[in-house]
Design an enzyme around this catalytic site. Structure first.
Site, PDB file in Angstrom:
ATOM      1  CG  LEU A 222      -1.854   1.207   1.373  1.00  0.00           C
ATOM      2  CD1 LEU A 222      -2.849   1.261   0.222  1.00  0.00           C
ATOM      3  CD2 LEU A 222      -2.584   1.163   2.717  1.00  0.00           C
ATOM      4  CG  ASP A 223      -0.653   4.643  -0.078  1.00  0.00           C
ATOM      5  OD1 ASP A 223      -1.214   4.610  -1.183  1.00  0.00           O
ATOM      6  OD2 ASP A 223      -1.251   4.907   0.989  1.00  0.00           O
ATOM      7  CD  GLU A 224       5.685   0.127   1.611  1.00  0.00           C
ATOM      8  OE1 GLU A 224       6.587  -0.581   1.126  1.00  0.00           O
ATOM      9  OE2 GLU A 224       5.298   0.025   2.785  1.00  0.00           O
TER      10      GLU A 224
END
Length: 278
Positions: A222-224
């Site tokens: 997530l969001d990486e």
């Protein structure tokens, strides 16, 4: 005049630029722009973007003839025909500011892409999308039923990449593997800080003096995913959460638009979990 773009990366070594230039000349080509970067001239990676004309060449011929060059340097590479337009599917949830900006840029001819559909789990966007004579599909997905197979059935066949213009559901690893193409997301926070939900609330709580928005590729974390573009703006102790959201929406639109311009013009080279954007 046929125009092509070469994206190229390999271990840094002598002779790369000369060999690529020789290849282009062999095909009666002329270099328009050339950008290059080395992570470390002694033991790093060399990346390059070359845009060139080749009046008599086709992409198929160039793809075949470039294989020995790539093998010589152990390179990852891709040649794009600049005349080919990518198909960009758009997914959006409740907030429509990024969608509206993308459609405006597309409608004005600035964003050169085909848009086969806009898909949303919020029906209110249909009127806006129809104003641009684009297909709109309402799919009431939620966190308990993400309707991934239905999205895949359309996306795999009709798109070259997807844009999550504030689409607020997280795709599973299975979805990402089955789609197997690029997905660009806009996150309403300055990554890697404030991942996940409510980054503006977290920023307010931490008393930050700068907020930001981040456009990045999607991966299973997530969001990486690799960051493509970011925008920031100063804030102060006088700003409340509504102020941060208002400022942040403008940052989100700008960061996402910049990422899309770079992607559609083949200016992004992914290197590990980073990007090099020429």
């Amino acid at each position: 005049m046929n125009t092509f773009i070469l994206l190229f990366q390999c271990r840094d070594q002598k002779g790369i630029v000369a060999r690529v230039s020789e290849f282009i000349l062999k095909h009666q080509g002329n270099i328009i722009t050339a950008d290059q970067y080395s992570t470390d001239p002694d033991a790093g990676y060399f990346v390059m973007r070359v845009e060139f004309n080749a009046e008599q060449a086709s992409k198929a011929t160039l793809d075949i003839d470039f294989v020995p060059v790539a093998k010589q340097f152990g390179a990852d590479w891709h040649i794009y025909d600049k005349a080919e337009t990518l198909r960009m599917g758009i997914l959006v949830s409740d907030q429509g500011h990024c969608l509206a900006d993308i459609l405006y840029l597309w409608g004005s001819g600035e964003l050169k892409a085909d848009i086969p559909f806009v898909l949303s789990n919020c029906s209110k966007h249909e009127k806006l999308v129809k104003q641009y004579n684009l297909p709109f599909y309402y799919l009431p997905a939620d966190k308990d039923n993400r309707r991934e197979e239905e999205i895949l059935a359309r996306a795999v066949k009709e798109t070259d990449f997807l844009v999550l213009a504030r689409y607020m559901l997280v795709f599973s690893g299975d979805f990402l593997r089955k789609y197997s193409k690029d997905i660009i997301n806009i996150h309403h926070g300055f990554l890697p800080s404030f991942k996940g939900a409510d980054p503006y609330g977290k920023a307010l709580e931490e008393g930050v003096k700068v907020i930001g928005a981040t456009a990045h590729f999607v991966n299973e974390k997530l969001d990486e995913g690799p960051i493509i573009a970011q925008e920031v703006e100063s804030v102060s102790h006088k700003d409340n959460r509504d102020d941060l959201v208002r400022k942040g929406r403008n940052l989100e639109k700008k960061a996402l638009a910049n990422a899309l311009f770079s992607y559609l013009d083949h200016r992004i080279i992914r290197h590990g979990n980073k990007t090099i954007v020429f």
